[in-house]
Design a protein around this motif. Structure first.
Motif, short mmCIF file in Angstrom:
data_model
loop_
_atom_site.label_atom_id
_atom_site.label_comp_id
_atom_site.label_asym_id
_atom_site.label_seq_id
_atom_site.Cartn_x
_atom_site.Cartn_y
_atom_site.Cartn_z
N ASP A 160 12.40 25.74 -1.95
CA ASP A 160 12.34 26.80 -0.97
C ASP A 160 12.63 28.09 -1.72
O ASP A 160 13.78 28.43 -1.96
CB ASP A 160 13.35 26.57 0.15
N ASN A 161 11.58 28.77 -2.10
CA ASN A 161 11.75 29.98 -2.91
C ASN A 161 12.49 31.08 -2.17
O ASN A 161 13.18 31.89 -2.78
CB ASN A 161 10.40 30.49 -3.40
N ALA A 162 12.37 31.11 -0.85
CA ALA A 162 13.08 32.11 -0.07
C ALA A 162 14.59 31.93 -0.17
O ALA A 162 15.35 32.89 -0.04
CB ALA A 162 12.65 32.06 1.39
N LYS A 163 15.02 30.68 -0.40
CA LYS A 163 16.44 30.38 -0.53
C LYS A 163 16.86 30.16 -1.98
O LYS A 163 18.02 29.85 -2.24
CB LYS A 163 16.80 29.15 0.29
N ASP A 164 15.92 30.30 -2.90
CA ASP A 164 16.19 30.08 -4.32
C ASP A 164 16.87 28.72 -4.53
O ASP A 164 17.87 28.60 -5.24
CB ASP A 164 17.07 31.19 -4.90
N THR A 165 16.29 27.70 -3.91
CA THR A 165 16.86 26.37 -3.93
C THR A 165 15.79 25.31 -4.18
O THR A 165 14.67 25.43 -3.68
CB THR A 165 17.57 26.07 -2.60
N VAL A 166 16.15 24.29 -4.94
CA VAL A 166 15.30 23.14 -5.15
C VAL A 166 16.05 21.91 -4.66
O VAL A 166 17.27 21.83 -4.79
CB VAL A 166 14.89 22.99 -6.64
N TYR A 167 15.31 20.96 -4.10
CA TYR A 167 15.91 19.77 -3.51
C TYR A 167 15.35 18.51 -4.16
O TYR A 167 14.25 18.51 -4.72
CB TYR A 167 15.61 19.70 -2.01
N LEU A 168 16.11 17.45 -4.05
CA LEU A 168 15.64 16.13 -4.46
C LEU A 168 16.06 15.14 -3.38
O LEU A 168 17.24 14.83 -3.25
CB LEU A 168 16.21 15.71 -5.81
N GLN A 169 15.09 14.70 -2.59
CA GLN A 169 15.34 13.68 -1.58
C GLN A 169 15.19 12.32 -2.23
O GLN A 169 14.13 12.00 -2.75
CB GLN A 169 14.36 13.83 -0.42
N MET A 170 16.25 11.53 -2.20
CA MET A 170 16.26 10.24 -2.86
C MET A 170 16.41 9.14 -1.81
O MET A 170 17.41 9.08 -1.10
CB MET A 170 17.40 10.15 -3.87
N ASN A 171 15.40 8.29 -1.71
CA ASN A 171 15.41 7.18 -0.77
C ASN A 171 15.35 5.86 -1.53
O ASN A 171 14.97 5.81 -2.69
CB ASN A 171 14.22 7.28 0.19
N SER A 172 15.68 4.79 -0.83
CA SER A 172 15.64 3.45 -1.42
C SER A 172 16.36 3.41 -2.76
O SER A 172 15.84 2.89 -3.75
CB SER A 172 14.18 2.98 -1.57
N LEU A 173 17.54 3.94 -2.79
CA LEU A 173 18.29 4.05 -4.04
C LEU A 173 18.66 2.69 -4.60
O LEU A 173 18.96 1.75 -3.86
CB LEU A 173 19.54 4.88 -3.82
N LYS A 174 18.62 2.60 -5.92
CA LYS A 174 18.93 1.39 -6.65
C LYS A 174 20.13 1.63 -7.56
O LYS A 174 20.41 2.77 -7.93
CB LYS A 174 17.74 0.96 -7.50
N PRO A 175 20.85 0.58 -7.93
CA PRO A 175 21.99 0.76 -8.85
C PRO A 175 21.60 1.49 -10.13
O PRO A 175 22.41 2.26 -10.67
CB PRO A 175 22.44 -0.67 -9.12
#
Length: 126
Positions: free
Chosen positions: A73-88
């Motif tokens: 979101d460039n307006a918020k100067d933020t990058v995200y990482l959505q992590m699903n089905s996480l493994k050890p």
């Protein structure tokens, strides 16, 4: 000066989800390629996912395809990482990085970040 701060890490069970955020302070990220990297205990840092300045091009590691989604979101100067089905094996310290315009391949594969955050711990365990 430009600083990056990660947040959102924590302890989750296998199969769970987490959403990491990386916020910039001091300057806009509009013209920076961004990426997420991780480092497991005793291992070298590896790339996870990178995204172009416009968000139109994304490069993912095979190990996370179909499970992780990078966005910005460039307006918020933020990058995200959505992590699903996480493994050890996803356990590690996750870092965000920024580099003034480069290809996503160069940033991810060569870890060409100009600025790095301090990292946020992600632990996947039952």
């Amino acid at each position: 000066q430009l600083q990056l701060v990660e947040s959102g890490g924590g302890l989750v069970q296998p199969g769970g989800s987490l959403r990491l955020s990386c916020a910039a302070s001091g300057f806009t990220l509009d013209y920076y390629t961004l990426g997420w990297f991780r480092q497991a205990p005793g291992k070298e840092r590896e790339w996870v996912s990178c995204i172009s300045s416009s968000g139109g091009t994304i490069y993912n590691a095979d190990s996370v395809k179909g499970r992780f989604t990078i966005s910005r979101d460039n307006a918020k100067d933020t990058v995200y990482l959505q992590m699903n089905s996480l493994k050890p094996e996803d356990t590690g310290v996750y870092y965000c990085a920024a580099r003034r315009i480069t290809t996503v391949q160069a940033m991810c594969i060569l870890s060409r970040g100009d600025y790095w955050g301090q990292g946020t711990q992600v632990t996947v365990s039952s």
